[in-house]
Design an enzyme around this catalytic site. Structure first.
Site, PDB file in Angstrom:
ATOM      1  N   HIS A  77      43.771  22.443   0.158  1.00  0.00           N
ATOM      2  CA  HIS A  77      45.192  22.443  -0.187  1.00  0.00           C
ATOM      3  C   HIS A  77      45.899  21.497   0.778  1.00  0.00           C
ATOM      4  O   HIS A  77      45.470  21.317   1.917  1.00  0.00           O
ATOM      5  CB  HIS A  77      45.770  23.854  -0.083  1.00  0.00           C
ATOM      6  N   ARG A 110      43.695  26.352 -13.576  1.00  0.00           N
ATOM      7  CA  ARG A 110      43.485  27.723 -13.097  1.00  0.00           C
ATOM      8  C   ARG A 110      44.254  27.944 -11.777  1.00  0.00           C
ATOM      9  O   ARG A 110      45.224  28.686 -11.730  1.00  0.00           O
ATOM     10  CB  ARG A 110      41.979  27.984 -12.917  1.00  0.00           C
ATOM     11  N   CYS A 118      51.255  28.031  -2.466  1.00  0.00           N
ATOM     12  CA  CYS A 118      50.656  29.088  -1.662  1.00  0.00           C
ATOM     13  C   CYS A 118      51.738  30.118  -1.377  1.00  0.00           C
ATOM     14  O   CYS A 118      52.807  29.773  -0.883  1.00  0.00           O
ATOM     15  CB  CYS A 118      50.156  28.492  -0.351  1.00  0.00           C
TER      16      CYS A 118
END
Lengths: 323, 323
Positions: A216, A24, A247
């Protein structure tokens, strides 16, 4: 050494729950559409590797995220391994209904604790998002719900988020009965000192809510943040196969912490993830061909630490030379 | 929180010495020859950033490492900042003489604790290497000497190295009077549990020898290993601008831990490195053009954690939409 709070250097058999989000949070950032059959095969490989939770897809507008436009088919057709929870991200009641029709085990809701980021990313105010998600929770009483709070460790537009703001949004959802809360380091701004403080504050208020941390590796601190959190008592983490999940604010930087890198490190340290690392690495090695580019995973390039390498071809000829 | 042994999550002003090795351990692995003037400009930028030690080059055979064939000129022509130690790697007496002629402050010697790796990498047995290095130490009594022990955390060919073997080689050199010892994780095999054990064992035996740890990020554990070492009392680390320094055994994997990533993380945690981070990042951003490829540094791509990003162009138009 046995495992002790604050000093996570020896796992001493402690269980750490790794939750896969690459299908996802990873694929939603990809330009390439990964064919549905390949997505299903990847999720099946992740199930075979024994991951306790897999976020399979998102039930969002296929215009907003075309990469996940096959959400129904993927969630319906994967194999269900007993012991794995199959979750999906849903933004609203319509998405929740689609996910439930496709037999989702757990709904993952998302709200950003940063007003600006919520408007930029979800195109609603936080108040509007909260109203929509409250409706989802009200209508899906029998299904487990987790809420992911974006920008819990800082917003790339607003900067630092006050701890009271993060905990305030967590409280609103916990009061509605959600089973779990994920504090998300959406753009890789978390650092260990901050992680310890926020994790301790959360745990002190809500000992029974399942707390997940979602890091992250945008600025290279992913594993360090996880170890800091483990020292503070956290035992659930999101991670992404291959380290997928870039990102938009940091082109070229790393994505989510990489599942196989984290499992490799934690198992070496004596933690028990219950995950089959060779199976995970084999799955990660399929990714570059599917997404059309190299992925951040170091382990899928370097192998596990004790993988042996041959000596060079001329090794037998090496003798003393004048010094 | 104040700084406590074992729990490095808050630096509390503790000094950490970052030692730059990118100009040697990094550039020696590059195919491209970085022009001498650019090397000098990079070292000058590293000096301006306030690094306490810079390994400038290696005095080795220019056939073995053509990338560093301009060692003399570089070491002679850099600006010398008071407070920075300028070191160079030397394999033998001839190299040491060349380095001393070029006014080196400190000699860095290298031996691998793995017999196979020493033969493959240095083309001598460890006994032959030790004899050559003992001669260097004997002939350069007035110059500071550091010895770097390759494969201290494992060998890519032999596997794990016994701790007694690592400490045994350290002892031989300490008995010869070297000022410092660097334990090198040459191919990124170190993991935090092991780092804590080896650092504690070293410190327990030699409290007064300057101990440096040298990590590669080949398997994504670089920063975690450093924090584990800091918790065990270590305060000197090698790192490489941009994260230069690949490993021939792991094509495509990361190199040395990245100086600007480590400084960014440590300063956020309250450690004092004394290094000017913006200057370091500016220097790192020159590297891709000089070496001809992207470098692992995340910080030079993502920026520091509180660097703000603009909202998207259509931000003002974002309003509620039906949920």
């Amino acid at each position: 050494m046995s495992w002790q709070p604050g000093t996570p250097w020896s796992g001493a058999g402690r269980r750490i729950h790794m939750q896969e989000v690459g299908m996802r949070d990873g694929l939603q950032n990809e330009q390439a559409f990964v064919p549905t059959a390949d997505k299903i095969a990847l999720v099946d490989a992740l199930s075979d590797a024994g991951l306790p939770k897999i976020e399979v897809t998102a039930f969002v507008s296929s215009q907003a995220i075309p990469a996940l436009r096959d959400a129904e088919v993927v969630l319906r057709e994967i194999r269900r391994r007993p012991g794995t929870v199959y979750s999906a991200l849903v933004p609203n009641v319509r998405g929740a209904e689609r996910a439930l029709d496709a037999r989702v085990d757990e709904l993952n809701l998302v709200l950003s604790v940063s007003e600006t980021h919520n408007r930029a990313n979800l195109r609603m105010t936080r108040t509007q998002s909260f109203a929509a998600l409250r409706e989802v929770i009200a209508r899906t009483a029998s299904t487990a719900v987790n809420v992911s709070l974006s920008c819990s460790f800082g917003c790339p537009i607003e900067g630092d988020m006050p701890e009271s703001e993060v905990l305030g949004w967590a409280e609103r959802f916990i009061d509605l009965g959600v089973r779990g809360v994920t504090l998300c380091d959406t753009t890789g701004m978390a650092y260990p000192t901050q992680v310890v403080a926020l994790a301790r504050a959360f745990r002190a208020r809500w000992a029974d809510t399942a707390l997940t941390l979602h890091f992250h590796n945008t600025r290279g601190m992913g594993l360090a943040n996880m170890l800091a959190a483990i020292g503070a008592g956290v035992d659930r983490f999101d991670a992404s196969l291959g380290g997928l999940g870039g990102c938009p604010y940091a082109p070229g930087a790393s994505g989510n912490v990489c599942t196989e890198e984290i499992v490799h490190a934690l198992e070496l340290m004596g933690y028990a993830t219950g995950v089959d690392l060779p199976g995970l690495i084999a799955a990660a090695r399929r990714l570059p061909a599917l997404v059309g580019h190299d992925v951040p995973s170091q382990i899928s390039k370097a192998g596990q630490r004790l993988e042996r390498h041959p000596v060079r071809a001329d090794f037998q000829a090496i003798r003393a030379r004048p010094v």
